[in-house]
Scaffold this active site. Structure first.
Site, PDB file in Angstrom:
ATOM      1  N   PHE A 156      -8.829   1.327   0.596  1.00  0.00           N
ATOM      2  CA  PHE A 156      -7.791   2.227   0.081  1.00  0.00           C
ATOM      3  C   PHE A 156      -7.731   2.164  -1.451  1.00  0.00           C
ATOM      4  CE2 PHE A 156      -2.938   3.071   0.001  1.00  0.00           C
ATOM      5  CZ  PHE A 156      -3.125   4.440  -0.116  1.00  0.00           C
ATOM      6  N   HIS A 208       2.056   3.620   8.826  1.00  0.00           N
ATOM      7  CA  HIS A 208       2.719   2.315   8.924  1.00  0.00           C
ATOM      8  C   HIS A 208       4.078   2.336   8.238  1.00  0.00           C
ATOM      9  CE1 HIS A 208       1.415   1.197   4.789  1.00  0.00           C
ATOM     10  NE2 HIS A 208       2.333   0.251   4.879  1.00  0.00           N
ATOM     11  N   SER A 241       0.825  -1.210   0.000  1.00  0.00           N
ATOM     12  CA  SER A 241       0.000   0.000   0.000  1.00  0.00           C
ATOM     13  C   SER A 241       0.858   1.258   0.000  1.00  0.00           C
ATOM     14  CB  SER A 241      -0.971  -0.002   1.180  1.00  0.00           C
ATOM     15  OG  SER A 241      -0.303  -0.213   2.392  1.00  0.00           O
ATOM     16  N   GLU A 242       2.045   1.221   0.653  1.00  0.00           N
ATOM     17  CA  GLU A 242       2.989   2.333   0.552  1.00  0.00           C
ATOM     18  C   GLU A 242       4.426   1.845   0.645  1.00  0.00           C
ATOM     19  OE1 GLU A 242      -0.592   4.782   1.644  1.00  0.00           O
ATOM     20  OE2 GLU A 242       0.310   3.080   2.674  1.00  0.00           O
ATOM     21  N   THR A 243       5.312   2.633   0.046  1.00  0.00           N
ATOM     22  CA  THR A 243       6.747   2.468   0.202  1.00  0.00           C
ATOM     23  C   THR A 243       7.322   3.799   0.666  1.00  0.00           C
ATOM     24  OG1 THR A 243       6.888   0.745  -1.487  1.00  0.00           O
ATOM     25  CG2 THR A 243       8.914   1.939  -0.991  1.00  0.00           C
TER      26      THR A 243
END
Length: 288
Positions: A218, A81, A45-47
């Protein structure tokens, strides 16, 4: 530091739990297109991408950084996160202690502690939060996209848009079963969220005075659901305090990811006299 793409999970001490994030500890040679490509290829979902801090950022030498976040579709202003994941990755290399990040949402301090046996726990402090009402028509569209009748909402949780670095629509589920049954119209919800500049929809069910189950669709990030959402946890803490759902000073436990098979635990701390929200959890590297 390295430009290797590391993999960590946040809000769990089990690599199979919590929310996985990519971490690039030295992104100085990467432009925006390269960072977006890496995030899309990784598919989390994110980096998180770290570079040198801007001039004047307060913090100990060698412990201040610029931190940016990319989902598979776009850059996001803040990601809890991935902040925890990056903080744990840094602490493994430079030791636990205080870190300071310059993010697109503002300055975010993080404290990392060794909780024993080499386990690390990070606590971030959000930027100053706020909430705002949502228009009736926009709420109706959100419920239609989720396929939730209005009767499935918990009347104790007034729908609001809450911000603590990113914007999230907070909706209370009347039952745990309602929360568990998540099957929404991806494109329809994404369109609404883009129009309202929302990062996730924070779906909440109260399990006790200070314990909540949460889920976070999301679609704007290119994934159906986020397994453990620190930015939304911070926003929810501010929302719950502002609406008098919890005391001004409280420690809340948010359980997320159970319905996805990736259980995680987020701790939300509210302090009297300080509008900012502290969100903490464990983190660990994902092998391989």
């Amino acid at each position: 530091m390295t430009n290797e793409v590391l993999r960590y999970t946040a809000f769990s001490d089990d690599p199979a739990g919590g929310n996985p994030a990519g971490v690039v500890l030295d992104a100085s040679a990467l432009d925006d297109a390269a960072m977006l490509r890496i995030a899309a290829e990784l598919g989390y979902s994110e980096t998180a991408f770290l570079t040198a801090p801007p001039a004047g950022l307060d913090g100990a030498p060698g412990r201040t950084f610029t931190l940016r976040f990319f989902s598979p579709k776009a850059e996001v202003p803040f990601c809890g996160h991935a902040t925890v994941a990056a903080s744990v990755a840094l602490a493994e290399r430079i030791g636990p202690g205080e870190l300071v990040f310059a993010t697109p949402a503002g300055t975010v301090p993080v404290s990392v502690a060794d909780t024993g046996g080499g386990s690390l726990r990070a606590v971030l402090t959000s930027v100053e939060p706020h909430t705002e009402e949502i228009a009736d028509a926009d709420l109706a569209e959100a419920l239609a996209a989720l396929a939730w009748p209005a009767s499935d909402l918990d009347p104790a949780f007034p729908p609001r848009i809450a911000f603590a670095g990113a914007r999230h629509l907070v909706l209370g589920a009347a039952t745990r079963a309602r929360l568990a049954d998540l099957d929404y119209d991806f494109a329809r919800l994404e369109a609404l969220m883009r129009r309202l500049d929302l990062t996730t929809v924070q779906l909440v069910h109260r399990a006790g005075p200070d314990t909540f189950h949460v889920r976070d669709p999301f679609p704007v990030g290119g994934v159906v659901e986020d397994p453990a959402t620190g930015a939304a946890a911070a926003a929810f803490g501010a929302y719950a305090r502002e609406l008098g759902l919890v005391p001004e000073e409280a420690v809340l436990t948010l359980r997320q990811g159970e319905d996805m098979g990736r259980p995680g635990v987020l701790t939300v701390e509210l302090r009297a006299g300080d509008p900012r929200v502290r969100v903490g959890g464990a983190g660990i590297r994902i092998p391989g």
